[in-house]
Design a protein around this motif. Structure first.
Motif, PDB file in Angstrom:
ATOM      1  N   TRP A 168       0.835  -1.203   0.000  1.00 21.12           N
ATOM      2  CA  TRP A 168       0.000   0.000   0.000  1.00 21.12           C
ATOM      3  C   TRP A 168       0.871   1.254   0.000  1.00 21.12           C
ATOM      4  O   TRP A 168       0.649   2.173  -0.790  1.00 21.12           O
ATOM      5  CB  TRP A 168      -0.919  -0.030   1.234  1.00 21.12           C
ATOM      6  CG  TRP A 168      -1.635   1.243   1.498  1.00 21.12           C
ATOM      7  CD1 TRP A 168      -2.814   1.646   0.936  1.00 21.12           C
ATOM      8  CD2 TRP A 168      -1.217   2.292   2.367  1.00 21.12           C
ATOM      9  NE1 TRP A 168      -3.153   2.883   1.418  1.00 21.12           N
ATOM     10  CE2 TRP A 168      -2.187   3.303   2.295  1.00 21.12           C
ATOM     11  CE3 TRP A 168      -0.120   2.474   3.203  1.00 21.12           C
ATOM     12  CZ2 TRP A 168      -2.090   4.479   3.027  1.00 21.12           C
ATOM     13  CZ3 TRP A 168      -0.023   3.646   3.927  1.00 21.12           C
ATOM     14  CH2 TRP A 168      -1.000   4.628   3.846  1.00 21.12           C
ATOM     15  N   ALA A 169       1.870   1.302   0.875  1.00 22.09           N
ATOM     16  CA  ALA A 169       2.731   2.482   1.004  1.00 22.09           C
ATOM     17  C   ALA A 169       3.527   2.739  -0.270  1.00 22.09           C
ATOM     18  O   ALA A 169       3.660   3.893  -0.697  1.00 22.09           O
ATOM     19  CB  ALA A 169       3.672   2.312   2.196  1.00 22.09           C
ATOM     20  N   ASN A 170       4.045   1.696  -0.888  1.00 15.13           N
ATOM     21  CA  ASN A 170       4.787   1.875  -2.140  1.00 15.13           C
ATOM     22  C   ASN A 170       3.880   2.389  -3.247  1.00 15.13           C
ATOM     23  O   ASN A 170       4.285   3.236  -4.040  1.00 15.13           O
ATOM     24  CB  ASN A 170       5.494   0.579  -2.549  1.00 15.13           C
ATOM     25  CG  ASN A 170       6.829   0.441  -1.871  1.00 15.13           C
ATOM     26  OD1 ASN A 170       7.723   1.248  -2.063  1.00 15.13           O
ATOM     27  ND2 ASN A 170       6.961  -0.587  -1.049  1.00 15.13           N
ATOM     28  N   ARG A 171       2.654   1.915  -3.293  1.00 10.02           N
ATOM     29  CA  ARG A 171       1.693   2.378  -4.303  1.00 10.02           C
ATOM     30  C   ARG A 171       1.405   3.879  -4.120  1.00 10.02           C
ATOM     31  O   ARG A 171       1.433   4.651  -5.082  1.00 10.02           O
ATOM     32  CB  ARG A 171       0.404   1.554  -4.205  1.00 10.02           C
ATOM     33  CG  ARG A 171      -0.556   1.764  -5.330  1.00 10.02           C
ATOM     34  CD  ARG A 171      -1.727   0.775  -5.315  1.00 10.02           C
ATOM     35  NE  ARG A 171      -2.432   0.728  -4.028  1.00 10.02           N
ATOM     36  CZ  ARG A 171      -2.394  -0.308  -3.179  1.00 10.02           C
ATOM     37  NH1 ARG A 171      -1.694  -1.378  -3.459  1.00 10.02           N
ATOM     38  NH2 ARG A 171      -3.072  -0.267  -2.048  1.00 10.02           N
ATOM     39  N   ILE A 172       1.178   4.298  -2.882  1.00 15.24           N
ATOM     40  CA  ILE A 172       0.893   5.708  -2.583  1.00 15.24           C
ATOM     41  C   ILE A 172       2.130   6.566  -2.856  1.00 15.24           C
ATOM     42  O   ILE A 172       2.036   7.626  -3.482  1.00 15.24           O
ATOM     43  CB  ILE A 172       0.450   5.884  -1.111  1.00 15.24           C
ATOM     44  CG1 ILE A 172      -0.816   5.082  -0.817  1.00 15.24           C
ATOM     45  CG2 ILE A 172       0.270   7.362  -0.774  1.00 15.24           C
ATOM     46  CD1 ILE A 172      -2.022   5.429  -1.634  1.00 15.24           C
TER      47      ILE A 172
END
Length: 86
Positions: free
Chosen positions: A17-21
């Protein structure tokens, strides 16, 4: 809710999730996540080249669907903070 899993089991979901954001803001930023059992928090490590910024999200933030937007804003702000590190 970023992840329905608990403790260390949620780390991979949070990292994805964090890498996508982060990549939406800057595709050169990478995020690593690990669970700190002593503080019951997830430690996020943002890296861009030689710059590193570390911050935490609580279990309450990660496991509450009403707080996902707050987590996203925090992550976006930290990516911008990473740009400004000297």
């Amino acid at each position: 809710m970023i992840s329905a899993k608990k403790a260390e089991a949620a780390s991979s979901d949070i990292q994805e999730w964090a890498n996508r954001i982060a990549m939406q803001a800057d595709n050169l930023v990478a995020v690593d996540v690990y669970y700190d059992a002593d503080s019951s928090t997830y430690v996020l490590r943002l890296v861009k080249g030689s710059r590193v910024l570390v911050f935490r999200l609580s279990e309450a933030q990660v496991h509450n669907s009403e707080r996902e937007a707050e987590c996203e804003r925090t992550l976006q702000r930290k990516v911008k903070d990473l740009w400004n590190l000297i």
